[in-house]
Design a protein around this motif. Structure first.
Motif, PDB file in Angstrom:
ATOM      1  N   THR A  87      42.180  60.627  36.139  1.00 15.22           N
ATOM      2  CA  THR A  87      43.366  61.310  35.603  1.00 15.22           C
ATOM      3  C   THR A  87      43.791  60.646  34.293  1.00 15.22           C
ATOM      4  O   THR A  87      44.137  61.322  33.316  1.00 15.22           O
ATOM      5  N   GLU A  88      43.771  59.323  34.285  1.00 14.59           N
ATOM      6  CA  GLU A  88      44.164  58.623  33.052  1.00 14.59           C
ATOM      7  C   GLU A  88      43.174  58.916  31.924  1.00 14.59           C
ATOM      8  O   GLU A  88      43.565  59.101  30.771  1.00 14.59           O
ATOM      9  N   VAL A  89      41.888  58.982  32.282  1.00 14.15           N
ATOM     10  CA  VAL A  89      40.874  59.321  31.265  1.00 14.15           C
ATOM     11  C   VAL A  89      41.156  60.721  30.724  1.00 14.15           C
ATOM     12  O   VAL A  89      41.125  60.954  29.510  1.00 14.15           O
ATOM     13  N   ALA A  90      41.481  61.661  31.636  1.00 18.79           N
ATOM     14  CA  ALA A  90      41.762  63.040  31.213  1.00 18.79           C
ATOM     15  C   ALA A  90      42.968  63.058  30.279  1.00 18.79           C
ATOM     16  O   ALA A  90      42.974  63.786  29.275  1.00 18.79           O
ATOM     17  N   GLY A  91      43.979  62.240  30.575  1.00 17.98           N
ATOM     18  CA  GLY A  91      45.168  62.158  29.720  1.00 17.98           C
ATOM     19  C   GLY A  91      44.803  61.668  28.332  1.00 17.98           C
ATOM     20  O   GLY A  91      45.210  62.234  27.315  1.00 17.98           O
ATOM     21  N   ARG A  92      43.984  60.627  28.286  1.00 26.22           N
ATOM     22  CA  ARG A  92      43.584  60.087  26.980  1.00 26.22           C
ATOM     23  C   ARG A  92      42.743  61.107  26.210  1.00 26.22           C
ATOM     24  O   ARG A  92      42.922  61.299  25.009  1.00 26.22           O
ATOM     25  N   MET A  93      41.852  61.769  26.937  1.00 21.11           N
ATOM     26  CA  MET A  93      40.978  62.776  26.334  1.00 21.11           C
ATOM     27  C   MET A  93      41.814  63.926  25.758  1.00 21.11           C
ATOM     28  O   MET A  93      41.526  64.419  24.664  1.00 21.11           O
ATOM     29  N   PHE A  94      42.819  64.367  26.504  1.00 23.04           N
ATOM     30  CA  PHE A  94      43.675  65.469  26.062  1.00 23.04           C
ATOM     31  C   PHE A  94      44.326  65.125  24.720  1.00 23.04           C
ATOM     32  O   PHE A  94      44.300  65.910  23.777  1.00 23.04           O
ATOM     33  N   LEU A  95      44.883  63.921  24.643  1.00 24.96           N
ATOM     34  CA  LEU A  95      45.557  63.512  23.403  1.00 24.96           C
ATOM     35  C   LEU A  95      44.550  63.359  22.260  1.00 24.96           C
ATOM     36  O   LEU A  95      44.847  63.637  21.105  1.00 24.96           O
ATOM     37  N   GLU A  96      43.345  62.938  22.606  1.00 23.73           N
ATOM     38  CA  GLU A  96      42.299  62.770  21.594  1.00 23.73           C
ATOM     39  C   GLU A  96      41.914  64.136  21.011  1.00 23.73           C
ATOM     40  O   GLU A  96      41.819  64.309  19.801  1.00 23.73           O
ATOM     41  N   ILE A  97      41.718  65.104  21.906  1.00 27.68           N
ATOM     42  CA  ILE A  97      41.218  66.405  21.465  1.00 27.68           C
ATOM     43  C   ILE A  97      42.297  67.234  20.769  1.00 27.68           C
ATOM     44  O   ILE A  97      42.046  67.859  19.757  1.00 27.68           O
ATOM     45  N   PHE A  98      43.509  67.207  21.305  1.00 30.61           N
ATOM     46  CA  PHE A  98      44.547  68.054  20.710  1.00 30.61           C
ATOM     47  C   PHE A  98      45.341  67.355  19.607  1.00 30.61           C
ATOM     48  O   PHE A  98      45.939  68.018  18.769  1.00 30.61           O
ATOM     49  N   PHE A  99      45.382  66.036  19.618  1.00 28.32           N
ATOM     50  CA  PHE A  99      46.198  65.334  18.604  1.00 28.32           C
ATOM     51  C   PHE A  99      45.427  64.257  17.840  1.00 28.32           C
ATOM     52  O   PHE A  99      46.018  63.509  17.089  1.00 28.32           O
ATOM     53  N   PHE A 100      44.110  64.166  18.024  1.00 25.77           N
ATOM     54  CA  PHE A 100      43.270  63.196  17.297  1.00 25.77           C
ATOM     55  C   PHE A 100      43.855  61.788  17.379  1.00 25.77           C
ATOM     56  O   PHE A 100      44.101  61.120  16.370  1.00 25.77           O
ATOM     57  N   ARG A 101      44.111  61.355  18.608  1.00 26.23           N
ATOM     58  CA  ARG A 101      44.857  60.120  18.812  1.00 26.23           C
ATOM     59  C   ARG A 101      44.197  58.896  18.175  1.00 26.23           C
ATOM     60  O   ARG A 101      44.869  58.056  17.594  1.00 26.23           O
ATOM     61  N   SER A 102      42.865  58.815  18.284  1.00 26.49           N
ATOM     62  CA  SER A 102      42.247  57.603  17.732  1.00 26.49           C
ATOM     63  C   SER A 102      42.312  57.591  16.197  1.00 26.49           C
ATOM     64  O   SER A 102      42.329  56.527  15.589  1.00 26.49           O
ATOM     65  N   LEU A 103      42.377  58.783  15.592  1.00 25.63           N
ATOM     66  CA  LEU A 103      42.513  58.831  14.133  1.00 25.63           C
ATOM     67  C   LEU A 103      43.917  58.379  13.718  1.00 25.63           C
ATOM     68  O   LEU A 103      44.119  57.861  12.625  1.00 25.63           O
ATOM     69  N   PHE A 104      44.857  58.552  14.607  1.00 23.40           N
ATOM     70  CA  PHE A 104      46.238  58.135  14.339  1.00 23.40           C
ATOM     71  C   PHE A 104      46.310  56.615  14.158  1.00 23.40           C
ATOM     72  O   PHE A 104      47.197  56.095  13.518  1.00 23.40           O
ATOM     73  N   ARG A 105      45.338  55.936  14.750  1.00 25.69           N
ATOM     74  CA  ARG A 105      45.321  54.473  14.663  1.00 25.69           C
ATOM     75  C   ARG A 105      44.621  53.996  13.396  1.00 25.69           C
ATOM     76  O   ARG A 105      44.454  52.799  13.183  1.00 25.69           O
ATOM     77  N   ASN A 106      44.171  54.954  12.580  1.00 27.96           N
ATOM     78  CA  ASN A 106      43.425  54.619  11.369  1.00 27.96           C
ATOM     79  C   ASN A 106      44.157  53.579  10.505  1.00 27.96           C
ATOM     80  O   ASN A 106      45.352  53.659  10.304  1.00 27.96           O
ATOM     81  N   THR A 107      43.411  52.596  10.009  1.00 25.64           N
ATOM     82  CA  THR A 107      44.024  51.603   9.117  1.00 25.64           C
ATOM     83  C   THR A 107      43.241  51.561   7.811  1.00 25.64           C
ATOM     84  O   THR A 107      42.087  51.972   7.763  1.00 25.64           O
ATOM     85  N   LYS A 108      43.895  51.073   6.780  1.00 25.45           N
ATOM     86  CA  LYS A 108      43.133  50.881   5.542  1.00 25.45           C
ATOM     87  C   LYS A 108      43.172  49.404   5.173  1.00 25.45           C
ATOM     88  O   LYS A 108      44.183  48.720   5.374  1.00 25.45           O
ATOM     89  N   SER A 109      42.047  48.913   4.675  1.00 24.10           N
ATOM     90  CA  SER A 109      41.998  47.494   4.305  1.00 24.10           C
ATOM     91  C   SER A 109      41.906  47.375   2.788  1.00 24.10           C
ATOM     92  O   SER A 109      41.262  48.205   2.139  1.00 24.10           O
ATOM     93  N   GLU A 110      42.566  46.374   2.252  1.00 28.62           N
ATOM     94  CA  GLU A 110      42.536  46.176   0.800  1.00 28.62           C
ATOM     95  C   GLU A 110      42.367  44.708   0.473  1.00 28.62           C
ATOM     96  O   GLU A 110      42.867  43.850   1.216  1.00 28.62           O
TER      97      GLU A 110
END
Ligand code: HEM
Length: 341
Positions: A87-110
């Motif tokens: 169930t927790e995996v499904a929750g994470r997957m849902f947020l990933e697919i509909f809201f691109f959750r891992s992209l939200f964590r995107n960082t930039k380095s300089e």
């Protein structure tokens, strides 16, 4: 060269369809044969790729985790960052697919003077990727009106919301603007950000230019070249295609064949390109596995049954004498081990 290639390829596609469809008798090729071929390649290729992934071994439990895992009762688990149940995996997957959750964590380095490296949150990619993907989805859903008679009520609502600003006649769709803005950002990012530019390939630029051209030809048809197309004939053709009885009406317009040919190219190219992330995200073990390797033993299903597991304790039992002889430290001393035996 890699920027020029995508543009040249798309210009060639536009010329092929624009000129080719005007040769008498060729409308059937561009309006019927190629769309069927493209859809077969798309479905066949998509299924093949997914089956291929489904067959590949997943010997280890390798979910990507970035939060507190399940531990002692008084330590709070981060259920989304480190899911342990389906169930927790499904929750994470849902947020990933509909809201691109891992992209939200995107960082930039300089790199700054010093030299000093800094990392900071960077949400632009997430925002514009979301804008692009949702606009694309809404446009494709709205297009269903060409293939369905009568047009379902939900599609009319979707169209109403999308054109709620009621700018111009025919009313401008918000998603038409958003998709172009999203694509321009995604393309611009590859041109402007040095390290993204360095790793970008033809296969990164081509789909962006292709989808951009599909959107531009669609927009031209709807807002600027309305009199060049016959929407009734187009709808008859679209319904004919899905009911396997296609008819080509007298006047359809070259711009429509260009639009359709670019869409066919996208469909045929899709399964063999990075666009397959659409199916791949579901097959990724880093996303679809639970992080439960401490509570559940994972056995590699491809283990050779002939090869028996050999624990360290068993290994030491077998070689203890030789290890002691060679001066290698052992967990159980020789005498103790013999006593036990
Ligand atoms: C990847 C798939 C496709 C994309 C991204 C796409 C994109 C677009 C866009 C952005 C427009 C501008 C107006 C609007 O947003 O509705 C448009 C218009 C149009 N598209 Fe597509 N299209 C696709 C597939 C197709 C297909 C398969 C057909 C064949 C029936 C088609 C036929 C048309 C027509 C006739 C218009 C003019 C609509 C009007 O006058 O209201 N499109 N398309």
């Amino acid at each position: 060269m890699k920027y020029a290639f995508s543009f040249l390829a798309v210009i060639a596609l536009i010329l092929i369809a624009g000129l080719g469809s005007q040769i008498p008798g060729m409308q059937y090729l561009f309006g019927v044969v190629l769309p069927y071929l493209a859809i077969m390649l798309f479905v066949g290729g998509f299924v093949y790729r997914v089956m291929d992934w489904a067959k590949s071994p997943v010997p280890f439990s390798i979910p990507t985790t970035c939060g507190q895992g399940s531990s002692l009762d008084f330590i709070k688990q981060d259920k989304l960052e480190c899911p342990t149940t389906t169930t927790e995996v499904a929750g994470r997957m849902f947020l990933e697919i509909f809201f691109f959750r891992s992209l939200f964590r995107n960082t930039k380095s300089e790199i700054h003077d010093g030299p000093k490296v800094t990392y900071e949150s960077s949400k632009w990619l997430w925002l514009f990727a979301l804008i692009f993907h949702y606009s694309f989805l809404v446009i494709v859903l709205r297009h269903m009106r060409f293939f369905l008679e009568p047009v379902p009520f939900v599609l009319s609502i979707l169209e109403g919301v999308d054109s709620m600003l009621q700018i111009g006649q025919p009313a401008m769709y918000l998603t038409d603007v958003f998709i172009l803005v999203g694509l321009l950002f995604l393309y611009g990012r590859r041109l402007i950000t040095r390290h993204v530019k360095y790793i970008s390939l033809n296969n990164d630029y081509f789909p962006l230019v292709l989808i951009f051209s599909i959107a531009v030809t669609g927009i031209l048809m709807r807002y600027f070249l309305r009199t060049d197309i016959d929407i009734i004939n187009i709808k008859n053709l679209a319904i004919g295609l899905v009911t396997f009885s296609p008819v080509i009406g007298a006047k359809i317009g070259a711009i429509f064949y260009i639009h359709l040919f670019l869409v066919c190219t996208l469909l045929a190219y899709f399964p063999f390109s990075k666009l397959m992330h659409m199916g791949g995200v579901f097959m990724s073990p880093t996303r679809n596995m639970a992080n439960n390797s401490r509570s559940k033993r994972h056995i590699n299903p491809w283990n050779d049954p002939e090869i028996k597991p050999h624990s360290y304790a068993g290994y030491e039992d077998e070689f203890r004498e030789f290890m002691v002889d060679a001066g290698i430290p052992v967990e159980k001393e020789l005498a103790a081990a013999e006593d036990k035996a």
